[in-house]
Scaffold this motif. Sequence first.
Motif, PDB file in Angstrom:
ATOM      1  N   THR A 125       0.867  -1.377   0.072  1.00 19.08           N
ATOM      2  CA  THR A 125       0.019  -0.014   0.187  1.00 19.08           C
ATOM      3  C   THR A 125       0.823   1.312   0.043  1.00 19.08           C
ATOM      4  O   THR A 125       2.101   1.208   0.282  1.00 19.08           O
ATOM      5  CB  THR A 125      -0.893   0.167   1.067  1.00 19.08           C
ATOM      6  OG1 THR A 125      -0.074   0.033   2.503  1.00 19.08           O
ATOM      7  CG2 THR A 125      -1.866  -1.460   1.228  1.00 19.08           C
ATOM      8  N   VAL A 126       0.207   2.412  -0.430  1.00 19.95           N
ATOM      9  CA  VAL A 126       0.993   3.587  -0.279  1.00 19.95           C
ATOM     10  C   VAL A 126       0.166   4.601   0.409  1.00 19.95           C
ATOM     11  O   VAL A 126      -0.970   4.948   0.113  1.00 19.95           O
ATOM     12  CB  VAL A 126       1.244   4.323  -1.672  1.00 19.95           C
ATOM     13  CG1 VAL A 126       2.080   5.440  -1.891  1.00 19.95           C
ATOM     14  CG2 VAL A 126       1.682   3.180  -2.794  1.00 19.95           C
ATOM     15  N   GLU A 127       0.758   5.274   1.345  1.00 21.66           N
ATOM     16  CA  GLU A 127       0.051   6.383   1.949  1.00 21.66           C
ATOM     17  C   GLU A 127       0.948   7.812   1.760  1.00 21.66           C
ATOM     18  O   GLU A 127       2.051   7.706   1.849  1.00 21.66           O
ATOM     19  CB  GLU A 127       0.230   6.201   3.521  1.00 21.66           C
ATOM     20  CG  GLU A 127      -0.372   4.828   3.983  1.00 21.66           C
ATOM     21  CD  GLU A 127      -0.075   4.504   5.624  1.00 21.66           C
ATOM     22  OE1 GLU A 127       0.288   5.541   6.190  1.00 21.66           O
ATOM     23  OE2 GLU A 127      -0.087   3.360   5.858  1.00 21.66           O
ATOM     24  N   ASP A 186       0.606  14.659   4.990  1.00 17.78           N
ATOM     25  CA  ASP A 186       0.471  15.808   4.844  1.00 17.78           C
ATOM     26  C   ASP A 186       1.956  16.546   4.856  1.00 17.78           C
ATOM     27  O   ASP A 186       2.202  17.616   4.358  1.00 17.78           O
ATOM     28  CB  ASP A 186      -0.369  16.669   5.721  1.00 17.78           C
ATOM     29  CG  ASP A 186      -1.889  16.053   5.831  1.00 17.78           C
ATOM     30  OD1 ASP A 186      -2.079  15.917   4.530  1.00 17.78           O
ATOM     31  OD2 ASP A 186      -2.514  16.182   6.629  1.00 17.78           O
ATOM     32  N   ASP A 187       2.848  15.926   5.683  1.00 18.84           N
ATOM     33  CA  ASP A 187       4.300  16.693   5.480  1.00 18.84           C
ATOM     34  C   ASP A 187       5.136  16.362   4.272  1.00 18.84           C
ATOM     35  O   ASP A 187       6.175  16.861   4.172  1.00 18.84           O
ATOM     36  CB  ASP A 187       4.921  16.029   6.744  1.00 18.84           C
ATOM     37  CG  ASP A 187       5.177  14.654   6.785  1.00 18.84           C
ATOM     38  OD1 ASP A 187       4.879  13.870   5.825  1.00 18.84           O
ATOM     39  OD2 ASP A 187       5.437  13.852   7.884  1.00 18.84           O
ATOM     40  N   GLY A 188       4.393  15.419   3.417  1.00 22.66           N
ATOM     41  CA  GLY A 188       5.404  15.164   2.233  1.00 22.66           C
ATOM     42  C   GLY A 188       5.796  13.794   2.117  1.00 22.66           C
ATOM     43  O   GLY A 188       6.595  13.667   1.171  1.00 22.66           O
ATOM     44  N   CYS A 189       5.631  12.934   3.198  1.00 25.72           N
ATOM     45  CA  CYS A 189       6.330  11.596   3.090  1.00 25.72           C
ATOM     46  C   CYS A 189       5.094  10.798   2.318  1.00 25.72           C
ATOM     47  O   CYS A 189       3.875  10.593   2.738  1.00 25.72           O
ATOM     48  CB  CYS A 189       6.367  11.104   4.507  1.00 25.72           C
ATOM     49  SG  CYS A 189       6.788   9.594   4.589  1.00 25.72           S
ATOM     50  N   ALA A 190       5.958  10.034   1.481  1.00 27.76           N
ATOM     51  CA  ALA A 190       5.081   8.840   0.806  1.00 27.76           C
ATOM     52  C   ALA A 190       5.741   7.641   1.369  1.00 27.76           C
ATOM     53  O   ALA A 190       6.842   7.426   1.546  1.00 27.76           O
ATOM     54  CB  ALA A 190       5.399   8.917  -0.637  1.00 27.76           C
ATOM     55  N   LEU A 191       4.749   6.744   2.025  1.00 23.27           N
ATOM     56  CA  LEU A 191       4.953   5.701   2.884  1.00 23.27           C
ATOM     57  C   LEU A 191       4.468   4.452   2.078  1.00 23.27           C
ATOM     58  O   LEU A 191       3.371   4.259   1.872  1.00 23.27           O
ATOM     59  CB  LEU A 191       4.297   5.589   4.335  1.00 23.27           C
ATOM     60  CG  LEU A 191       4.384   4.526   5.011  1.00 23.27           C
ATOM     61  CD1 LEU A 191       6.207   4.313   5.465  1.00 23.27           C
ATOM     62  CD2 LEU A 191       4.000   4.758   6.399  1.00 23.27           C
ATOM     63  N   ILE A 192       5.402   3.751   1.884  1.00 23.60           N
ATOM     64  CA  ILE A 192       5.042   2.170   1.223  1.00 23.60           C
ATOM     65  C   ILE A 192       5.092   1.161   2.243  1.00 23.60           C
ATOM     66  O   ILE A 192       6.306   0.853   2.939  1.00 23.60           O
ATOM     67  CB  ILE A 192       5.813   2.023  -0.137  1.00 23.60           C
ATOM     68  CG1 ILE A 192       5.549   3.086  -1.252  1.00 23.60           C
ATOM     69  CG2 ILE A 192       5.896   0.379  -0.443  1.00 23.60           C
ATOM     70  CD1 ILE A 192       6.702   2.407  -2.428  1.00 23.60           C
ATOM     71  N   ARG A 193       4.130   0.585   2.476  1.00 24.43           N
ATOM     72  CA  ARG A 193       4.114  -0.546   3.583  1.00 24.43           C
ATOM     73  C   ARG A 193       3.953  -1.944   2.676  1.00 24.43           C
ATOM     74  O   ARG A 193       2.924  -2.040   1.842  1.00 24.43           O
ATOM     75  CB  ARG A 193       2.842  -0.325   4.352  1.00 24.43           C
ATOM     76  CG  ARG A 193       2.993   0.635   5.174  1.00 24.43           C
ATOM     77  CD  ARG A 193       1.686   0.814   6.391  1.00 24.43           C
ATOM     78  NE  ARG A 193       1.648   2.027   7.159  1.00 24.43           N
ATOM     79  CZ  ARG A 193       2.398   1.962   8.172  1.00 24.43           C
ATOM     80  NH1 ARG A 193       2.944   1.021   8.862  1.00 24.43           N
ATOM     81  NH2 ARG A 193       1.938   3.187   9.153  1.00 24.43           N
ATOM     82  N   MET A 194       4.890  -2.920   2.892  1.00 24.50           N
ATOM     83  CA  MET A 194       4.817  -4.024   2.398  1.00 24.50           C
ATOM     84  C   MET A 194       3.973  -4.743   3.332  1.00 24.50           C
ATOM     85  O   MET A 194       4.595  -5.103   4.473  1.00 24.50           O
ATOM     86  CB  MET A 194       6.372  -4.583   2.195  1.00 24.50           C
ATOM     87  CG  MET A 194       6.904  -3.774   1.012  1.00 24.50           C
ATOM     88  SD  MET A 194       8.673  -4.203   1.007  1.00 24.50           S
ATOM     89  CE  MET A 194       9.553  -3.788   2.445  1.00 24.50           C
ATOM     90  N   ASN A 235       6.040  -2.039  -7.920  1.00 21.95           N
ATOM     91  CA  ASN A 235       6.373  -1.080  -9.043  1.00 21.95           C
ATOM     92  C   ASN A 235       5.046  -0.008  -9.089  1.00 21.95           C
ATOM     93  O   ASN A 235       5.318   0.914  -9.605  1.00 21.95           O
ATOM     94  CB  ASN A 235       6.952  -1.698 -10.381  1.00 21.95           C
ATOM     95  CG  ASN A 235       8.359  -2.011 -10.485  1.00 21.95           C
ATOM     96  OD1 ASN A 235       9.122  -1.322 -10.640  1.00 21.95           O
ATOM     97  ND2 ASN A 235       8.850  -3.211 -10.314  1.00 21.95           N
ATOM     98  N   ASN A 236       4.075  -0.690  -8.948  1.00 21.47           N
ATOM     99  CA  ASN A 236       2.857   0.085  -9.133  1.00 21.47           C
ATOM    100  C   ASN A 236       2.721   1.182  -7.936  1.00 21.47           C
ATOM    101  O   ASN A 236       2.391   2.225  -8.144  1.00 21.47           O
ATOM    102  CB  ASN A 236       1.329  -0.752  -8.894  1.00 21.47           C
ATOM    103  CG  ASN A 236       1.365  -1.610 -10.087  1.00 21.47           C
ATOM    104  OD1 ASN A 236       1.974  -1.332 -11.357  1.00 21.47           O
ATOM    105  ND2 ASN A 236       0.686  -2.864 -10.151  1.00 21.47           N
ATOM    106  N   ALA A 237       3.371   0.938  -6.867  1.00 22.71           N
ATOM    107  CA  ALA A 237       3.324   1.652  -5.773  1.00 22.71           C
ATOM    108  C   ALA A 237       4.214   2.852  -5.868  1.00 22.71           C
ATOM    109  O   ALA A 237       4.256   4.118  -5.858  1.00 22.71           O
ATOM    110  CB  ALA A 237       3.582   0.858  -4.392  1.00 22.71           C
ATOM    111  N   LEU A 238       5.379   2.251  -6.638  1.00 21.46           N
ATOM    112  CA  LEU A 238       6.576   3.304  -6.838  1.00 21.46           C
ATOM    113  C   LEU A 238       6.001   4.232  -8.078  1.00 21.46           C
ATOM    114  O   LEU A 238       6.149   5.695  -8.023  1.00 21.46           O
ATOM    115  CB  LEU A 238       7.703   2.809  -7.446  1.00 21.46           C
ATOM    116  CG  LEU A 238       8.516   1.881  -6.435  1.00 21.46           C
ATOM    117  CD1 LEU A 238       9.744   1.054  -7.005  1.00 21.46           C
ATOM    118  CD2 LEU A 238       9.107   2.970  -5.195  1.00 21.46           C
TER     119      LEU A 238
END
Length: 222
Positions: A4-6, A9-17, A33-36
């Motif tokens: 998943t991708v979150e 608001d602070d500009g962080c993109a977080l990918i959780r496996m 790759n879809n998340a990226l």
Amino acid sequence: MGITVEFHDDGCALIRMKNGQNRWNLTTLNQLNNALDEVERNRSASILVTTGEGKFYSNGLDLDWVNSIGRSSDAGRKFLADLHDTLWRIMHFPIPTVASINGHCFAAGAFLALCHDYRVMRSDRGWISWNETLISLRITDSSILQRKLNPDALREIIFAKRLTGPEAVRLRIVDEIEDISNLLSESKAFGFRALGNNVIKRTDLQNMKKDMIPRTIHESKL
């Protein structure tokens, strides 16, 4: 549950496996790759953090799946080439990247973490290891390791040592260790500190990464 991708608001993109041991097969690699892709499309994202859940950051290749299709088959060779492309995609990602290593991080999973700009590892449990020697696999393209690690670290990799967080810091494989309660926040802080107050264009950052760590083309057999 997948990957998943979150977007914070602070500009962080977080990918959780969130695939249990987060082993790499065709499905999980496509999900990554879809998340990226999502992160690259979101122009408000200024840093990328990746993490797992539970006991594992990533336990490497899905060996049962790879063996089922045949490592030397056309499909097997294509998958390994696609995995290698993904590692270099992260190495040259156009925003700062931080691996937030929440648990065990082995083999191809350790390569994934190493391709980030920074690595923050859980302090109290979990190992990082390139255990290919123990499972009769060869790393025919060692350029990622040689470009990122020092001779002392490479020696431990040869002998497939399972390294704790403090050991990984001593060998400069990871940048810092943190209690699990602070792991994610400190991982984000690394990414923001990398940018500081600078306004760096994505293209310029990506080009600098490519210039400093140029890709060497090899057939990968991770």
